[in-house]
Design an enzyme around this catalytic site. Structure first.
Site, PDB file in Angstrom:
ATOM      1  N   TYR A  26     -28.779  -3.369  22.350  1.00  0.00           N
ATOM      2  CA  TYR A  26     -27.535  -2.695  22.772  1.00  0.00           C
ATOM      3  C   TYR A  26     -26.797  -3.612  23.611  1.00  0.00           C
ATOM      4  O   TYR A  26     -27.369  -4.516  24.534  1.00  0.00           O
ATOM      5  CB  TYR A  26     -28.141  -1.554  23.762  1.00  0.00           C
ATOM      6  CG  TYR A  26     -27.045  -0.799  24.347  1.00  0.00           C
ATOM      7  CD1 TYR A  26     -26.473   0.256  23.763  1.00  0.00           C
ATOM      8  CD2 TYR A  26     -26.783  -1.164  25.752  1.00  0.00           C
ATOM      9  CE1 TYR A  26     -25.622   1.010  24.255  1.00  0.00           C
ATOM     10  CE2 TYR A  26     -25.633  -0.476  26.216  1.00  0.00           C
ATOM     11  CZ  TYR A  26     -25.053   0.728  25.766  1.00  0.00           C
ATOM     12  OH  TYR A  26     -24.105   1.314  26.059  1.00  0.00           O
ATOM     13  N   TRP A  28     -22.131  -4.109  24.690  1.00  0.00           N
ATOM     14  CA  TRP A  28     -20.770  -4.102  24.390  1.00  0.00           C
ATOM     15  C   TRP A  28     -20.218  -5.199  23.388  1.00  0.00           C
ATOM     16  O   TRP A  28     -19.299  -5.257  22.807  1.00  0.00           O
ATOM     17  CB  TRP A  28     -19.985  -4.151  25.589  1.00  0.00           C
ATOM     18  CG  TRP A  28     -19.595  -2.866  26.122  1.00  0.00           C
ATOM     19  CD1 TRP A  28     -20.229  -1.872  26.790  1.00  0.00           C
ATOM     20  CD2 TRP A  28     -18.257  -2.058  25.911  1.00  0.00           C
ATOM     21  NE1 TRP A  28     -19.564  -0.696  26.979  1.00  0.00           N
ATOM     22  CE2 TRP A  28     -18.259  -0.691  26.487  1.00  0.00           C
ATOM     23  CE3 TRP A  28     -17.146  -2.507  25.438  1.00  0.00           C
ATOM     24  CZ2 TRP A  28     -17.273  -0.152  26.535  1.00  0.00           C
ATOM     25  CZ3 TRP A  28     -15.973  -1.724  25.374  1.00  0.00           C
ATOM     26  CH2 TRP A  28     -16.170  -0.420  26.148  1.00  0.00           C
TER      27      TRP A  28
HETATM   28  P1  PGD Z   1     -22.311  -6.294  29.186  1.00  0.00           P
HETATM   29  O1  PGD Z   1     -22.045  -7.090  30.320  1.00  0.00           O
HETATM   30  O2  PGD Z   1     -20.650  -5.974  28.567  1.00  0.00           O
HETATM   31  O3  PGD Z   1     -22.962  -5.338  29.309  1.00  0.00           O
HETATM   32  O4  PGD Z   1     -24.455  -3.203  29.163  1.00  0.00           O
HETATM   33  P2  PGD Z   1     -23.906  -4.380  28.431  1.00  0.00           P
HETATM   34  O5  PGD Z   1     -25.269  -4.961  27.884  1.00  0.00           O
HETATM   35  O6  PGD Z   1     -23.009  -3.891  27.105  1.00  0.00           O
HETATM   36  O7  PGD Z   1     -22.906  -7.330  27.946  1.00  0.00           O
HETATM   37  C1  PGD Z   1     -22.527  -7.896  26.839  1.00  0.00           C
HETATM   38  C2  PGD Z   1     -22.913  -9.253  26.638  1.00  0.00           C
HETATM   39  O8  PGD Z   1     -22.712  -9.604  25.376  1.00  0.00           O
HETATM   40  C3  PGD Z   1     -22.490 -10.272  27.579  1.00  0.00           C
HETATM   41  O9  PGD Z   1     -23.465 -10.830  28.035  1.00  0.00           O
HETATM   42  C4  PGD Z   1     -21.573 -11.228  26.606  1.00  0.00           C
HETATM   43  O10 PGD Z   1     -21.502 -12.563  27.163  1.00  0.00           O
HETATM   44  C5  PGD Z   1     -22.214 -10.907  25.510  1.00  0.00           C
HETATM   45  N1  PGD Z   1     -21.299 -11.210  24.223  1.00  0.00           N
HETATM   46  C6  PGD Z   1     -20.001 -10.994  24.174  1.00  0.00           C
HETATM   47  N2  PGD Z   1     -19.454 -11.161  22.989  1.00  0.00           N
HETATM   48  C7  PGD Z   1     -20.368 -11.577  22.167  1.00  0.00           C
HETATM   49  C8  PGD Z   1     -20.505 -12.160  20.725  1.00  0.00           C
HETATM   50  O11 PGD Z   1     -19.501 -12.166  19.996  1.00  0.00           O
HETATM   51  N3  PGD Z   1     -21.715 -12.568  20.432  1.00  0.00           N
HETATM   52  C9  PGD Z   1     -22.714 -12.552  21.246  1.00  0.00           C
HETATM   53  N4  PGD Z   1     -23.924 -12.873  20.704  1.00  0.00           N
HETATM   54  N5  PGD Z   1     -22.693 -11.884  22.627  1.00  0.00           N
HETATM   55  C10 PGD Z   1     -21.515 -11.666  23.066  1.00  0.00           C
HETATM   56  C11 PGD Z   1     -23.271  -2.142  29.669  1.00  0.00           C
HETATM   57  C12 PGD Z   1     -24.168  -0.858  29.770  1.00  0.00           C
HETATM   58  O12 PGD Z   1     -24.689  -0.875  31.301  1.00  0.00           O
HETATM   59  C13 PGD Z   1     -23.397   0.354  29.941  1.00  0.00           C
HETATM   60  S1  PGD Z   1     -22.228   0.489  28.605  1.00  0.00           S
HETATM   61  C14 PGD Z   1     -23.281   0.996  31.169  1.00  0.00           C
HETATM   62  S2  PGD Z   1     -22.241   2.468  30.771  1.00  0.00           S
HETATM   63  C15 PGD Z   1     -24.484   1.125  32.035  1.00  0.00           C
HETATM   64  N6  PGD Z   1     -23.726   1.570  33.413  1.00  0.00           N
HETATM   65  C16 PGD Z   1     -24.621   1.353  34.349  1.00  0.00           C
HETATM   66  C17 PGD Z   1     -24.396   2.127  35.606  1.00  0.00           C
HETATM   67  O13 PGD Z   1     -23.442   2.836  35.761  1.00  0.00           O
HETATM   68  N7  PGD Z   1     -25.135   1.741  36.779  1.00  0.00           N
HETATM   69  C18 PGD Z   1     -26.187   0.738  36.566  1.00  0.00           C
HETATM   70  N8  PGD Z   1     -26.947   0.752  37.754  1.00  0.00           N
HETATM   71  N9  PGD Z   1     -26.526   0.341  35.391  1.00  0.00           N
HETATM   72  C19 PGD Z   1     -25.792   0.326  34.250  1.00  0.00           C
HETATM   73  N10 PGD Z   1     -25.788  -0.186  33.209  1.00  0.00           N
HETATM   74  C20 PGD Z   1     -25.297   0.007  31.739  1.00  0.00           C
END
Ligand code: PGD
Length: 666
Positions: A26, A28
């Site tokens: 999972y 983004w």
């Molecule tokens: P990101 O930081 O976007 O968080 O959680 P999510 O895991 O989506 O992580 C994406 C990772 O992918 C990053 O480390 C980035 O470096 C890596 N990445 C980017 N591009 C690429 C690529 O092309 N290839 C590869 N291999 N990696 C890549 C988000 C999630 O967190 C979400 S959607 C929500 S809504 C939640 N919200 C909360 C909240 O409100 N409160 C708490 N306490 N916790 C939450 N967690 C949730």
């Protein structure tokens, strides 16, 4: 490294079967449609024989399980309620539970070309549309939008909604004809509401009873839109604010009227309320997963810790498989999951953890095998989101850094070692895939790939905006019924009630929070200086830090009680863990509430009291509990905590530097 990984994938499959591979992965990832990391990984794992996957999202994983029972189709409410232009033209009062936080509207999955929401928010102000902001944080609506602020106690919106609903019924302001024709279950909720008047609600949510009654009367007198942000369902019993918000809108009888009724997620994502055309953009086919096992996404730690255990989910009883290999690309569970100390233990259980990452995130640091992945600027792709205006040609801006490779190339290399390279790549390079997918997708009006690429993008033609579902239902509910068992809006659901879940009964209800010994209510919401945890080490995010740590917002009265001054390093703690943060004092937060955004890279130090994140990741404090047995959604938005001034010299933040690596044994 790929030889080693191919051998390990073969071993796990031979000894434990494909079910033992968790590939939910999972997250983004980043903008771009072909290089979407999960799509690439899922295509690869499907060809390898399948994997245990995950369902729903951390964003709105509670709503998407509840809403089909209540309105038949989650998408109806999530993306097809009134569009922004309809709101600004027709709505007279917006009652915004959770506000409309502008910080969240600059992204959609796949990318976004134009940013419409700020303009629509400005139009609310220009047209003098009344806004009621219901949130403990004034910042949940831009300061430029005049609003009456109802600084509700966190997690008590349901009580306020029930108090408003009681007032509507008690004063005969509810629309009986609408309830009769379009809804089922009104009698059940009316009976339940008898004990929940505005005085009762005031005692729970902290908003004076007179203000609740006055707001209910204005709602009945005007074209009113009730909106609920996704953050409100990201809590324990998170179904209830969504269901109670819908109940409130149903009582007003305006569902299906332009600019009236119910909306969910304005301000939660850039495309909610967007009236762009509904077009399917080019994407990589993922194939089919032959393995049927899955988890609701937020149950990752339970999955790894408790193989063989059973649990409830949406009327079914599921069993956790025994996971031996975890494969993650494009997500950061050590950012997004709750109770990170528990997640650390869970990540210690499988034989092997594999991570593709462009950065040394905490997830990469907890992996056995880390494969460096490229960022969007280092590769070629298409960009564009749902309802977007353009398909953007994303040209490579710089060469890949160090040994970083595209996820596609890494997986193609693995597929070659595992004997299915042709199936995975179909003989194409990444550029050839772009040409192939574009040409397959384009209609006669669109330019050929070479012209599209040279022009830098393509403006999508106008198409159906598809906002009519509730309007059609309203016009004739017999001819256009909802996909619920009754064909109507289910204010009470026999299906949900029949599951017998104590944490999600068969109608909207106020469920008492579990008791806590910690006095402050922490809101762990989305950051404004990064997307989740992405680019937390970049200059924009770092500029917002206080002494290198994530800022925590505190009401001056709470700070004064604890001898905390602006700029102090503070320790935020509860019985799960602790983190350090930098104090920012403001009146724009309800007393008794503190706010610490998610996304500071987890920087753990083990102490005698347990794990201390010296950087300020709130997920060391949040509980790894589901919203309910119905949806098993993420409940990470809130936690109970205490705060104190940090005595002594705080440990330095080190996560912003790459780890020191021992040389690889050959
Ligand atoms: P990101 O930081 O976007 O968080 O959680 P999510 O895991 O989506 O992580 C994406 C990772 O992918 C990053 O480390 C980035 O470096 C890596 N990445 C980017 N591009 C690429 C690529 O092309 N290839 C590869 N291999 N990696 C890549 C988000 C999630 O967190 C979400 S959607 C929500 S809504 C939640 N919200 C909360 C909240 O409100 N409160 C708490 N306490 N916790 C939450 N967690 C949730």
């Amino acid at each position: 490294m790929l030889d080693l990984l191919a051998a390990e994938l073969r071993r796990v499959r031979a000894e434990h079967g494909n079910e033992a591979i968790f590939g939910g992965s999972y997250g983004w990832a980043s903008a771009g449609r072909f290089h979407h990391a999960q799509s690439q990984l899922h295509r690869f794992l499907n060809l390898f024989g399948g994997f245990t996957g995950s369902r729903n999202s951390y964003s709105n994983g509670t709503s998407v399980v509840l809403l089909p029972h209540v309105v038949g189709d989650a998408d109806t409410v999530l993306r097809k309620a009134s569009s922004w232009p309809t709101i600004t033209a027709n709505t007279e009062l917006v009652v915004a539970f959770g506000g409309i936080p502008a910080k969240n509207v600059f992204v959609t999955p796949g990318g976004i070309t134009r940013h419409g929401t700020p303009g629509h928010l400005a139009a609310l102000a220009e047209r003098n549309i009344e806004v009621a902001l219901v949130s403990p944080l004034r910042t949940d609506l831009p300061p430029t939008v005049p609003a009456t602020w109802y600084p509700v106690e966190p997690g008590t919106d349901v009580a306020l909604m029930l108090g408003l609903a009681h007032t509507l019924i008690a004063e005969g302001l509810h629309d009986l004809a609408f309830l009769d024709r379009y809804c089922v279950g009104f009698d059940t909720v009316a009976e339940y509401l008898k004990e929940r008047d505005a005085d009762w609600a005031a005692g729970v949510c902290g908003i004076p009873a007179d203000d609740i009654r006055a707001l209910a009367r204005r709602m009945a007198a005007k074209r009113t839109l009730v909106t609920v942000t996704w953050s409100l369902q990201r809590i324990r019993y998170g179904e209830q604010p969504v269901w109670a918000g819908l109940l409130l809108a149903a009582l007003l009888g305006q569902i299906g009227l332009p600019g009236g009724g119910f909306g969910h997620g304005y301000g939660s994502m850039g495309d909610v309320g967007d009236n762009g055309p509904v077009v399917r953009l080019p994407h990589l086919p993922q194939g089919t997963n032959p393995v049927r096992t899955f988890i609701p996404v937020a149950r990752i730690a339970d999955l790894l810790l408790n193989p063989g255990d059973t649990y409830d989910y949406d009327g079914k009883v599921l069993t956790y498989p025994d996971i031996r290999l975890v494969y993650w690309a494009g997500g950061n569970p050590f950012h997004h999951h709750q109770d990170l100390a528990r997640l650390r233990t869970a990540f210690g259980r499988p034989d092997t953890i594999v991570v593709h990452e462009p950065h040394w995130t905490a997830t990469a640091r907890h992996a056995d095998i880390v494969l460096p992945a490229t960022l969007p600027l280092e590769r070629e792709d298409f960009g564009g989101g749902r309802r977007d205006t353009h398909l953007i040609a994303m040209h490579r801006a710089v060469d890949p850094y160090g040994e970083a490779r595209d996820d596609h190339d890494i997986l193609a290399g693995l597929a070659r070692r595992l004997g299915f390279a042709d199936g995975f790549t179909e003989g194409r390079t990444a550029r050839e895939w772009l040409v192939h997918l574009y040409e397959k997708w384009r209609t006669a009006d669109a330019p050929g790939f070479a012209d599209f690429w040279a022009a830098g993008g393509y403006q999508l033609p106008p198409g159906p905006t598809d906002f009519t579902l509730f309007e059609r239902f309203r016009a004739d509910p017999d001819k256009n019924p909802l996909k619920t068992p009754s064909g109507r809006i289910e204010l009470a659901s026999d299906t949900v009630g029949g599951f017998g879940y104590d944490d999600c009964p068969g109608h909207p209800a106020w469920l008492e929070p579990e008791p806590s010994g910690f006095p402050l209510h922490l809101i762990a919401n989305q950051p404004s200086t990064r997307l989740h945890s992405q680019l937390d080490v970049g200059p924009v995010s770092r500029a917002s830090k206080v002494d290198g740590r994530e800022p925590v917002t505190i009401n001056p009265a709470d700070a004064a009680n604890r001898g905390i001054a602006a700029g102090d390093v503070v320790r935020i703690f509860n019985d799960r863990g602790a983190c350090l943060a930098g104090a920012v004092l403001t009146d724009a937060i309800r007393p008794g509430v503190v706010q610490l955004a998610t996304g500071a890279w987890f920087d753990p130090v083990d102490t005698p009291d347990g794990v201390l994140c010296v950087h300020g990741n709130p997920n060391v404090l949040t509980a790894d509990v589901p919203s309910s047995r119905l949806s098993q959604g993420c409940a990470g938005q809130h936690a109970r905590v205490q705060i104190e001034r940090y005595a002594g010299t705080p440990p330095p933040v080190t996560v912003t530097e790459p780890p020191t690596l021992a040389p690889l044994a050959r």
